[in-house]
Design a protein around this motif. Structure first.
Motif, PDB file in Angstrom:
ATOM      1  N   GLU A   1       0.806  -1.220   0.000  1.00 25.42           N
ATOM      2  CA  GLU A   1       0.000   0.000   0.000  1.00 25.42           C
ATOM      3  C   GLU A   1       0.838   1.268   0.000  1.00 25.42           C
ATOM      4  O   GLU A   1       0.488   2.261  -0.655  1.00 25.42           O
ATOM      5  CB  GLU A   1      -0.975  -0.007   1.191  1.00 25.42           C
TER       6      GLU A   1
ATOM      7  N   SER B   1      -4.039  -3.682   2.871  1.00 21.98           N
ATOM      8  CA  SER B   1      -4.502  -2.316   3.064  1.00 21.98           C
ATOM      9  C   SER B   1      -5.031  -1.778   1.747  1.00 21.98           C
ATOM     10  O   SER B   1      -4.277  -1.567   0.796  1.00 21.98           O
ATOM     11  CB  SER B   1      -3.356  -1.433   3.576  1.00 21.98           C
ATOM     12  N   THR B   2      -6.345  -1.590   1.681  1.00 22.05           N
ATOM     13  CA  THR B   2      -6.991  -1.004   0.506  1.00 22.05           C
ATOM     14  C   THR B   2      -8.028   0.004   0.989  1.00 22.05           C
ATOM     15  O   THR B   2      -8.292   0.115   2.188  1.00 22.05           O
ATOM     16  CB  THR B   2      -7.696  -2.084  -0.343  1.00 22.05           C
ATOM     17  N   GLU B   3      -8.639   0.716   0.054  1.00 21.22           N
ATOM     18  CA  GLU B   3      -9.682   1.661   0.439  1.00 21.22           C
ATOM     19  C   GLU B   3     -10.835   0.950   1.140  1.00 21.22           C
ATOM     20  O   GLU B   3     -11.469   1.511   2.043  1.00 21.22           O
ATOM     21  CB  GLU B   3     -10.192   2.402  -0.799  1.00 21.22           C
ATOM     22  N   GLU B   4     -11.094  -0.293   0.749  1.00 20.27           N
ATOM     23  CA  GLU B   4     -12.219  -1.033   1.331  1.00 20.27           C
ATOM     24  C   GLU B   4     -11.899  -1.577   2.723  1.00 20.27           C
ATOM     25  O   GLU B   4     -12.817  -1.812   3.517  1.00 20.27           O
ATOM     26  CB  GLU B   4     -12.617  -2.188   0.414  1.00 20.27           C
ATOM     27  N   THR B   5     -10.624  -1.819   3.019  1.00 16.22           N
ATOM     28  CA  THR B   5     -10.288  -2.455   4.298  1.00 16.22           C
ATOM     29  C   THR B   5      -9.843  -1.472   5.370  1.00 16.22           C
ATOM     30  O   THR B   5      -9.860  -1.819   6.555  1.00 16.22           O
ATOM     31  CB  THR B   5      -9.178  -3.502   4.122  1.00 16.22           C
ATOM     32  N   ARG B   6      -9.447  -0.267   5.000  1.00 13.82           N
ATOM     33  CA  ARG B   6      -8.973   0.673   6.017  1.00 13.82           C
ATOM     34  C   ARG B   6     -10.088   1.000   7.001  1.00 13.82           C
ATOM     35  O   ARG B   6     -11.181   1.379   6.618  1.00 13.82           O
ATOM     36  CB  ARG B   6      -8.448   1.950   5.362  1.00 13.82           C
TER      37      ARG B   6
ATOM     38  N   ARG C   1      -1.652  -1.389  -9.617  1.00  9.01           N
ATOM     39  CA  ARG C   1      -1.445  -0.185  -8.801  1.00  9.01           C
ATOM     40  C   ARG C   1      -2.737   0.564  -8.530  1.00  9.01           C
ATOM     41  O   ARG C   1      -2.838   1.292  -7.531  1.00  9.01           O
ATOM     42  CB  ARG C   1      -0.410   0.727  -9.458  1.00  9.01           C
ATOM     43  N   GLN C   2      -3.741   0.405  -9.382  1.00  7.88           N
ATOM     44  CA  GLN C   2      -5.010   1.060  -9.138  1.00  7.88           C
ATOM     45  C   GLN C   2      -5.794   0.380  -8.017  1.00  7.88           C
ATOM     46  O   GLN C   2      -6.379   1.034  -7.166  1.00  7.88           O
ATOM     47  CB  GLN C   2      -5.858   1.062 -10.430  1.00  7.88           C
ATOM     48  N   ARG C   3      -5.770  -0.950  -8.011  1.00 10.15           N
ATOM     49  CA  ARG C   3      -6.494  -1.706  -6.985  1.00 10.15           C
ATOM     50  C   ARG C   3      -5.718  -1.769  -5.672  1.00 10.15           C
ATOM     51  O   ARG C   3      -6.298  -1.941  -4.612  1.00 10.15           O
ATOM     52  CB  ARG C   3      -6.794  -3.118  -7.491  1.00 10.15           C
ATOM     53  N   GLY C   4      -4.408  -1.691  -5.760  1.00  4.84           N
ATOM     54  CA  GLY C   4      -3.578  -1.686  -4.555  1.00  4.84           C
ATOM     55  C   GLY C   4      -3.113  -3.040  -4.103  1.00  4.84           C
ATOM     56  O   GLY C   4      -2.546  -3.183  -3.030  1.00  4.84           O
ATOM     57  N   TYR C   5      -3.284  -4.072  -4.943  1.00  6.66           N
ATOM     58  CA  TYR C   5      -2.804  -5.409  -4.597  1.00  6.66           C
ATOM     59  C   TYR C   5      -2.744  -6.275  -5.844  1.00  6.66           C
ATOM     60  O   TYR C   5      -3.240  -5.889  -6.884  1.00  6.66           O
ATOM     61  CB  TYR C   5      -3.673  -6.078  -3.524  1.00  6.66           C
TER      62      TYR C   5
END
Length: 320
Positions: free
Chosen positions: A82, A209-214, A316-320
């Motif tokens: 992330e 760590s992504t926008e959905e999990t933070r 890189r857009q999805r973060g994983y």
């Protein structure tokens, strides 16, 4: 620097980026042993920085990308990417890859199991009895009557779920997309999270760590957990709203929290988590050894040099 090939125009720079783990020179030596012909460097003698096309890091320094005009790949020495994909100085054309090694996945699974078994065998209670010189017998909990939940059913979470399953626990796994694992009850999607949390005696969080999990673990999801449950986080620190966690523990809802990852690392000396009686802190040590994954680092250097598809490439857009 006799191990460095000169004039190849393609070099791999090792820069761990933080203390308390491998040293750059140690890791570079291990990589050279796997690929003696490769031009592998460290920042103590980086040579011509324009020749560096690949960077192997754990943490990416703020000013390093600007010093590497021909950088094409950042290889994360681990799973969580992330901070790299969000790095403001990393040009958009630079590829990012991560590792999916078995050895640290097993270590993280064993870390979670350690604290589950401590709960099963009443370790903390027996230590407290010993401090009072009190002979107090407590019945151990039985695995087949205990539910263990695993948040994140990827490479590491899957290893954790299988380990718990094979020791006789009733295992529930949760992920964003559907998963299927023999002997594990799999749940997916936001609507299934809180019901699953409500039935588990232990929750092992191994999410990226992504926008959905933070801050997925917040006041609402903490309140949904089974009273007295143990929460174990071996994924990413920003999964947890730490103020909400402290408030939940203070009111006596959760039984205990085990945190190997924190929002701020190192954890400041003044942070209340250090001294909370229902919190166990470890300094990001659940998965340590890279094991066979070092071969993937040199293989990605070979593939980059040959213009081939890379191992474990990150969106890189999805973060994983």
């Amino acid at each position: 620097m006799e191990n460095r090939r000169k004039g190849t125009g393609m070099a791999l720079l090792v820069n761990i980026g933080h203390n308390g783990w491998y040293r750059d020179t140690e890791l570079a030596a291990e990589l050279r042993a796997l690929m003696p012909e490769a031009d592998i460097r460290t920042l103590d003698a980086p040579g011509d920085m324009s020749e560096i096309t690949m960077l192997a890091v754990s943490g990416l320094a703020p000013n390093l990308p600007a010093q590497l005009p021909n950088l094409a790949l950042v290889q994360k020495l681990g799973a969580g990417v992330e901070t790299i994909v969000a790095h403001p100085a990393l040009p958009p054309h630079v590829q990012v890859t991560r590792l999916k090694p078995l050895e640290p996945a097993r270590e993280i699974a064993q870390y979670c199991l350690t604290y589950v078994l401590m709960g099963q065998r009443n370790v903390a209670a027996h230590a407290e009895s010993q401090a009072r010189a009190a002979w107090e017998s407590l019945e151990p909990k039985q695995n087949h009557k205990t539910r263990v939940g695993v948040l994140g059913m990827g490479h590491i979470g899957g290893e954790t779920a299988r380990l718990m399953r094979d020791l006789g626990f009733e295992v529930h796994g949760w992920s964003r997309s559907p998963k299927d694992m023999e002997g594990v009850t799999c749940h997916h999607g936001a609507e299934t999270l809180e019901p699953m949390l409500g039935i588990c005696d232990y929750i092992c969080a191994i999410l990226p760590s992504t926008e959905e999990t933070r801050r997925l673990i917040n006041a609402q999801t903490l309140a949904a957990m089974k009273p007295g449950a143990t929460f174990i986080n071996a994924g990413r620190g920003d999964l947890v709203d730490e103020a909400a966690l402290i408030a939940d523990l203070d009111r006596g809802h959760l039984g205990h929290a085990v945190l190997d990852v924190l929002c701020t690392e190192p954890l400041p000396e003044t942070d209340p988590l250090w001294s909370h009686p229902r919190v166990t802190i470890t300094p990001h040590v659940s998965g340590w050894h890279l094991g066979e994954a070092l071969a993937d680092v040199v293989e990605n250097f070979r593939r980059l040099s040959a213009g081939e598809d890379l191992l474990h490439a990150v969106d890189r857009q999805r973060g994983y």
